[in-house]
Design a protein around this motif. Structure first.
Motif, short mmCIF file in Angstrom:
data_model
loop_
_atom_site.label_atom_id
_atom_site.label_comp_id
_atom_site.label_asym_id
_atom_site.label_seq_id
_atom_site.Cartn_x
_atom_site.Cartn_y
_atom_site.Cartn_z
N PRO A 138 7.59 17.01 8.53
CA PRO A 138 7.14 15.92 9.39
C PRO A 138 7.19 14.58 8.64
CG PRO A 138 5.62 17.76 9.51
CD PRO A 138 6.61 18.09 8.43
N GLY A 139 7.59 13.53 9.37
CA GLY A 139 7.60 12.19 8.78
C GLY A 139 8.88 11.85 8.04
N THR A 140 9.82 12.80 7.92
CA THR A 140 11.07 12.48 7.22
C THR A 140 12.06 11.87 8.21
OG1 THR A 140 11.82 14.75 7.58
CG2 THR A 140 10.82 14.26 5.46
N GLU A 141 12.98 11.04 7.65
CA GLU A 141 13.81 10.22 8.53
C GLU A 141 14.89 10.98 9.29
OE1 GLU A 141 13.36 9.79 5.17
OE2 GLU A 141 15.11 8.85 4.23
N ASP A 170 0.83 -1.22 0.00
CA ASP A 170 0.00 0.00 0.00
C ASP A 170 0.86 1.27 0.00
OD1 ASP A 170 1.09 0.01 2.49
OD2 ASP A 170 -0.81 0.01 3.59
N GLN A 171 2.18 1.12 -0.07
CA GLN A 171 3.12 2.25 -0.11
C GLN A 171 2.91 3.24 1.04
OE1 GLN A 171 3.67 4.00 -4.01
NE2 GLN A 171 4.62 2.07 -4.55
N SER A 172 2.41 2.71 2.16
CA SER A 172 2.07 3.60 3.27
C SER A 172 3.29 4.05 4.05
CB SER A 172 1.08 2.90 4.20
OG SER A 172 1.71 1.71 4.69
N LYS A 173 4.39 3.35 3.87
CA LYS A 173 5.60 3.71 4.62
C LYS A 173 6.79 3.81 3.67
CE LYS A 173 3.96 1.67 8.85
NZ LYS A 173 3.98 0.58 9.80
N PHE A 174 7.87 4.36 4.16
CA PHE A 174 9.12 4.43 3.41
C PHE A 174 8.99 5.14 2.07
CE2 PHE A 174 9.49 0.83 6.29
CZ PHE A 174 10.63 1.18 6.97
N GLY A 175 8.23 6.23 2.07
CA GLY A 175 8.26 7.13 0.92
C GLY A 175 7.62 6.62 -0.36
N GLY A 176 6.90 5.49 -0.32
CA GLY A 176 6.28 4.99 -1.54
C GLY A 176 7.33 4.71 -2.60
N ARG A 177 7.20 5.37 -3.74
CA ARG A 177 8.10 5.15 -4.87
C ARG A 177 9.51 5.69 -4.59
NH1 ARG A 177 9.21 7.52 -10.27
NH2 ARG A 177 8.46 9.52 -9.55
N TYR A 191 16.87 4.43 4.21
CA TYR A 191 16.87 3.05 4.69
C TYR A 191 17.11 2.04 3.56
CZ TYR A 191 14.80 5.38 8.69
OH TYR A 191 14.57 6.23 9.72
N GLY A 192 16.93 2.51 2.32
CA GLY A 192 17.13 1.61 1.19
C GLY A 192 18.56 1.55 0.69
N ARG A 193 19.39 2.48 1.12
CA ARG A 193 20.77 2.55 0.61
C ARG A 193 21.65 1.52 1.31
NH1 ARG A 193 23.08 4.50 -3.50
NH2 ARG A 193 24.77 5.55 -2.42
N TRP A 194 22.61 0.98 0.55
CA TRP A 194 23.51 -0.01 1.15
C TRP A 194 24.35 0.60 2.26
CZ3 TRP A 194 28.54 1.34 0.66
CH2 TRP A 194 28.90 2.15 -0.40
N THR A 195 24.68 1.88 2.14
CA THR A 195 25.48 2.51 3.19
C THR A 195 24.73 2.45 4.53
OG1 THR A 195 24.58 4.59 2.39
CG2 THR A 195 26.83 4.10 1.77
N TYR A 196 23.42 2.67 4.47
CA TYR A 196 22.62 2.60 5.70
C TYR A 196 22.69 1.22 6.33
CZ TYR A 196 18.82 1.96 8.88
OH TYR A 196 18.12 1.62 10.00
N LYS A 197 22.60 0.17 5.49
CA LYS A 197 22.57 -1.20 6.02
C LYS A 197 23.82 -1.48 6.87
CE LYS A 197 19.12 -1.98 3.04
NZ LYS A 197 17.74 -2.27 3.36
N PHE A 198 24.97 -1.02 6.36
CA PHE A 198 26.21 -1.27 7.10
C PHE A 198 26.28 -0.42 8.38
CE2 PHE A 198 28.04 -2.41 2.73
CZ PHE A 198 27.77 -3.76 2.92
N THR A 221 10.54 22.24 -9.37
CA THR A 221 9.89 20.95 -9.59
C THR A 221 10.48 19.89 -8.67
OG1 THR A 221 11.44 20.28 -11.31
CG2 THR A 221 9.50 21.48 -12.05
N ALA A 222 9.75 18.77 -8.57
CA ALA A 222 10.18 17.67 -7.70
C ALA A 222 11.30 16.87 -8.38
CB ALA A 222 9.00 16.76 -7.41
N ASP A 223 12.03 16.15 -7.57
CA ASP A 223 13.02 15.16 -8.00
C ASP A 223 12.35 14.22 -9.02
OD1 ASP A 223 14.96 13.17 -8.05
OD2 ASP A 223 15.26 13.18 -5.89
N ALA A 224 12.90 14.17 -10.24
CA ALA A 224 12.26 13.37 -11.29
C ALA A 224 12.48 11.87 -11.10
CB ALA A 224 12.76 13.80 -12.66
N GLU A 225 13.55 11.49 -10.40
CA GLU A 225 13.82 10.06 -10.21
C GLU A 225 14.07 9.74 -8.74
OE1 GLU A 225 15.79 8.28 -14.08
OE2 GLU A 225 17.06 9.82 -13.21
N PRO A 226 13.04 9.94 -7.92
CA PRO A 226 13.26 9.78 -6.47
C PRO A 226 13.63 8.37 -6.09
CG PRO A 226 10.92 9.94 -6.94
CD PRO A 226 11.63 10.24 -8.24
N GLN A 227 13.30 7.40 -6.95
CA GLN A 227 13.61 6.00 -6.63
C GLN A 227 15.11 5.73 -6.68
OE1 GLN A 227 12.28 7.20 -9.36
NE2 GLN A 227 12.99 6.14 -11.19
#
Ligand SMILES: [Zn+2]
Length: 529
Positions: free
Chosen positions: A515-518, A164-171, A176-183, A430-436
């Motif tokens: 609000p809601g940003t990490e 439902d894309q309700s968390k983690f920014g949807g698209r 939290y998705g970056r490999w640097t974060y995981k380490f 304008t917004a970030d065209a490739e936020p993914q």
């Protein structure tokens, strides 16, 4: 680092309608395109040898920037940035479980390295599957509901993509998705190692990129914590290896992946031990950040910090007979623009109330090292730093279609200020065209953002110009100064960013994370200190 291609959304709105409205009082002498051009030409000259950290190119480039800062009256200093180059030699990885033992081939089946400043790093620990390896209080998410201290965690790439894309920014990818974060999270959990499962579809790049990027010498800053902030084993395994591994433990990879999307997910021990030996060869490189300060008139101990990385790739593999990677666009252009913003800033009719800092940072190409070192060892306290504005690649191509793009759109109130400022120029934000693709996490603004300082990063390059640059010149010796360049768009961007900085420097309220940003909670905590 690299930027992006945009989608053409619709054709420029502004061709017919607007004479840009002039603000009542111009804030500063406008940014000058000729000066930007001259700075780029100098910084990207062959004499500067592609500005690798530690060499003659560094000496020339940093002196050029510092001399200029002094000439316009900025308080100028260097910050020493000690770096270390590490080459890890990795033995095959031995896995032992109920189903017997097997050996994984380095390069083909797994990649591994260690940032520990030690010659020998023997690793031998239990594997535990930890889902996405994420702790995100703002989404009530914690993948570490049991202790993984001393274990090797196996985690998935990207952030949990809930249906439902309700968390983690949807698209949009969150940090939290970056490999640097995981380490980083693995280190906070006290794990002995972290292995990320590589899946091309979700990483956005094939295994060869992982393999290529992590072979050979890797650079890091010399850390004062003696490695407490780094997980001893950092590595990747292929999806095939992961699937076989889970199977030998009597589990199904796809089923566990699904399970990892459940907020109730708990770490799952695989009943398998992994052993691998790493040997590190190290060498030290001394580099520096260049800092110029335009002192504030009323609150000199509060800061707005501009950053632009001065480094590039240096002299390397020749292409078409040229071995100097001049980095004219990446990022002589950004430094040049920042220098010119600084000059215009010193001519502001009213002196800014807060201090404005212009910092040319090193080691961006090696992983945001100069800005990271600065943020670990801040010259000006981070809880007195009101905002960061980063420039990585100025728009030297002239065209901007009347638009300026915010990379990491939706994060901070700085974009609300920018929106107003560019509207007065007759342009549209304008917004970030490739936020993914998570570009917000891939240049120096991120070193500030992840420690809570609201940070702004913009781009005005058109899709055509960006495509052509990426294809023909990005990270190649052909990223050279071109006399045909047109600084019109760079000047407009520079004027806008200076105006944003002045408004922040003179404003009442500090800009905040939305609000809601990490990074919002990190900022709140840092401001309480
Ligand atoms: Zn760059």
């Amino acid at each position: 680092m690299r930027l992006l291609t945009t989608l053409i959304l619709f054709v420029s709105l502004i061709t017919s309608c607007s004479q840009p409205t002039t603000p009542e009082k111009p804030p500063a002498t406008p940014v000058d395109g000729h000066a930007i051009r001259e700075h780029i030409q100098r910084l990207a000259s062959d004499e500067m040898e592609g500005r690798a950290p530690g060499g003659k190119g560094e000496e020339l480039a940093t002196s050029y920037i510092a001399d200029f800062y002094r000439s316009i009256g900025l308080r100028t200093q260097f910050q020493a940035v000690p770096m270390i180059g590490i080459t890890s030699t990795v033995a095959p990885m031995k896995l032992t479980g109920k189903a017997g033992s097997q050996t994984l081939k380095f390069g083909e089946q797994f990649m591994a390295w260690s940032r520990l400043e030690k010659n020998n790093i023997p690793i031998d620990a239990d594997l535990v599957f930890c889902g996405y390896g994420v702790v995100a209080p703002e989404y009530q998410w914690n993948d570490f509901k049991s202790d993984v201290k001393g274990k090797i965690i196996v985690v998935l790439i990207n952030d949990p993509q809930l249906e439902d894309q309700s968390k983690f920014g949807g698209r949009a990818m969150t940090y939290y998705g970056r490999w640097t974060y995981k380490f980083e999270e693995a280190a906070r959990q006290g794990a002995a190692g972290a292995l990320i499962v590589h899946e091309t579809q979700f990483a956005g790049y094939p295994w060869e990129v992982v393999r290529g990027s992590w072979s050979g010498e890797q650079f890091d800053i010399v850390r004062t914590d003696k490695g407490a902030s780094t997980v001893p084993l950092q590595g990747w395994i292929t999806r095939d290896v992961a699937a076989a591994l889970f199977k030998s433990a009597g589990m199904d990879f796809d089923a566990l992946k699904k399970k990892a999307l459940d907020p109730e997910f708990r770490p799952i021990p695989l009943g398998i031990k992994a052993a691998v030996d790493l040997k590190n060869a190290m060498h030290r490189v001394d580099s520096k950040n260049v800092i110029g300060v335009l002192e504030g008139s009323e609150r000199p101990d509060e800061y707005v910090i501009f950053t632009a990385h001065w480094d590039h790739l240096g002299v390397s593999e020749p292409q078409n007979g040229d071995k100097i990677y001049n980095g004219a666009v990446d990022n002589a252009s950004g430094v040049a623009l920042m220098m010119e913003i600084a000059r215009a800033g010193t001519k502001a009719q009213v002196k800014p109330k807060r201090s404005i800092v212009f910092m040319a940072v090193t080691g961006e190409e090696q992983g945001l090292l100069g800005s990271d070192y600065y943020a670990e060892n801040p010259v000006f306290p981070l809880n007195k730093t009101v905002a960061n504005i980063n420039i990585d690649e100025a728009n030297v191509f002239g065209r901007n279609n009347g638009r300026i793009q915010v990379i990491g759109f939706g994060y901070t109130q700085l974009e609300d200020i920018l929106k107003d400022v560019v509207a007065k120029q007759g342009r549209t934000m304008t917004a970030d065209a490739e936020p993914q693709k998570g570009f917000y996490f891939r240049s120096d603004q991120f070193s500030f953002a992840k420690r809570g300082v609201p940070a702004l990063y913009t781009k005005s390059v058109t899709v055509e110009d960006e495509h052509e640059f990426t294809e023909k010149r990005y990270h190649k010796p052909s990223d050279e100064f071109d006399p045909a360049w047109d600084m019109k768009a760079a000047v407009a961007d520079g004027d806008a960013l200076l105006e944003v900085a002045l408004r922040v420097a003179n404003g009442g309220e500090w800009p905040e994370w939305k609000p809601g940003t990490e990074f919002r909670a990190i900022r709140e905590k840092s401001l309480k200190k």
